[in-house]
Design an enzyme around this catalytic site. Structure first.
Site, PDB file in Angstrom:
ATOM      1  N   GLU A 107       0.826  -1.208   0.000  1.00  0.00           N
ATOM      2  CA  GLU A 107       0.000   0.000   0.000  1.00  0.00           C
ATOM      3  C   GLU A 107       0.863   1.262   0.000  1.00  0.00           C
ATOM      4  O   GLU A 107       0.470   2.293  -0.562  1.00  0.00           O
ATOM      5  CB  GLU A 107      -0.959  -0.034   1.191  1.00  0.00           C
ATOM      6  CG  GLU A 107      -2.050  -1.090   0.998  1.00  0.00           C
ATOM      7  CD  GLU A 107      -2.867  -1.368   2.240  1.00  0.00           C
ATOM      8  OE1 GLU A 107      -4.103  -1.323   2.162  1.00  0.00           O
ATOM      9  OE2 GLU A 107      -2.262  -1.652   3.290  1.00  0.00           O
ATOM     10  N   GLU A 127      -3.892  -9.616   3.555  1.00  0.00           N
ATOM     11  CA  GLU A 127      -4.715  -9.335   4.731  1.00  0.00           C
ATOM     12  C   GLU A 127      -5.849 -10.343   4.937  1.00  0.00           C
ATOM     13  O   GLU A 127      -6.169 -10.713   6.067  1.00  0.00           O
ATOM     14  CB  GLU A 127      -5.297  -7.916   4.641  1.00  0.00           C
ATOM     15  CG  GLU A 127      -4.325  -6.809   5.006  1.00  0.00           C
ATOM     16  CD  GLU A 127      -3.441  -6.382   3.851  1.00  0.00           C
ATOM     17  OE1 GLU A 127      -2.757  -5.353   3.984  1.00  0.00           O
ATOM     18  OE2 GLU A 127      -3.435  -7.064   2.806  1.00  0.00           O
TER      19      GLU A 127
END
Length: 253
Positions: A107, A127
């Site tokens: 990210e 995740e």
């Protein structure tokens, strides 16, 4: 020992995450140090471009899960994960990726403007494998920069993508030999730093802001960024230097 190392060379600020034994997993203190370095990038007129890298052959393995279990969050108010993802710098940022860029590490790559990667680099959002979700920009930036089906495969399977795949889909600017990402990123940053700083900063601002604009909104909205550039001393210097066959002397004014 600092968790973010910094070095300035020829107008380029190199920022290196310095937790190699933990695969540069992000901590609260590292996020705060990186936020401070990014503030320096934007505030120092002698610096034009930033390069973000990880030490020890890994970019960033994401959030430090051991610290997470203890209640720590590697977030800076107003800046988000790593002190970066929610509020990227106004000046250009190049990510130099070696090894793994996972979770929040990926990210952070998505929050950069340009990406140089070693050929063995891997990018992923695992995740969902941890019962979490890529909320540091991954769930909406990944579909912005990758084809929808490719983005959803990353998000829903949690499996990583190779540097070659990422380059094929337009995520990466350069794939280089392992160990060369920082040097090539520095060269790319130096090419940017040689250009007029006001024009570079405005170009980035419009490119990012206009992603959700219609053409009519874009032509109207760009005026606030482009008019000051055309009215600047640098806009006079550029053509003059070209006509006189000499390097331009930018002042940022």
């Amino acid at each position: 020992m600092p968790e973010i190392l910094t070095e300035v060379t020829d107008g380029v600020l190199i920022m290196t995450i310095n937790r190699p034994r933990q695969r540069n997993a992000m901590t609260k203190s590292a996020a705060e140090e990186l936020a401070a370095a990014l503030d320096r990038l934007d505030d120092d007129p002698g610096i034009s471009v930033g390069v973000l890298a990880g030490g020890g052959g890994t970019f960033c393995a994401g959030m430090d899960l051991k610290r997470f279990q203890l209640g720590e969050r590697p977030v800076v108010a107003g800046r988000g994960f790593g002190g970066l993802v929610q509020s990227p710098p106004a000046k250009p940022l190049v990510a130099a990726v070696e090894g793994w860029a996972l979770g929040g590490g990926f990210e952070m790559v998505l929050a950069a403007d340009l990406v140089v990667a070693g050929e063995s680099a891997k990018f992923g959002l695992p995740e969902v494998k941890r019962g979490l979700i890529a909320r540091a920009g991954g769930i909406f930036r990944t579909p912005q920069v990758l084809p929808r089906a490719v983005a959803l495969e990353l998000l829903l399977t949690g499996e990583p993508m190779s540097a070659a795949e990422a380059e094929r889909h337009g995520l990466i600017n350069r794939v280089v030999s392992d160990g060369q990402a920082v040097e090539v990123a520095r060269e790319l940053a130096a090419t940017i730093a040689a250009n007029a700083p006001l024009a570079v900063r405005a170009s980035k601002a419009v490119a990012r802001s206009s992603r959700t604009w219609t053409d009519d909104e874009a032509f109207a909205g760009q005026v606030a960024f482009t008019d000051p550039v055309f009215a600047s001393a640098d806009a006079q210097e550029g053509p003059a230097a070209f006509a006189e066959r000499r390097p331009p002397r930018w002042t940022g004014r």
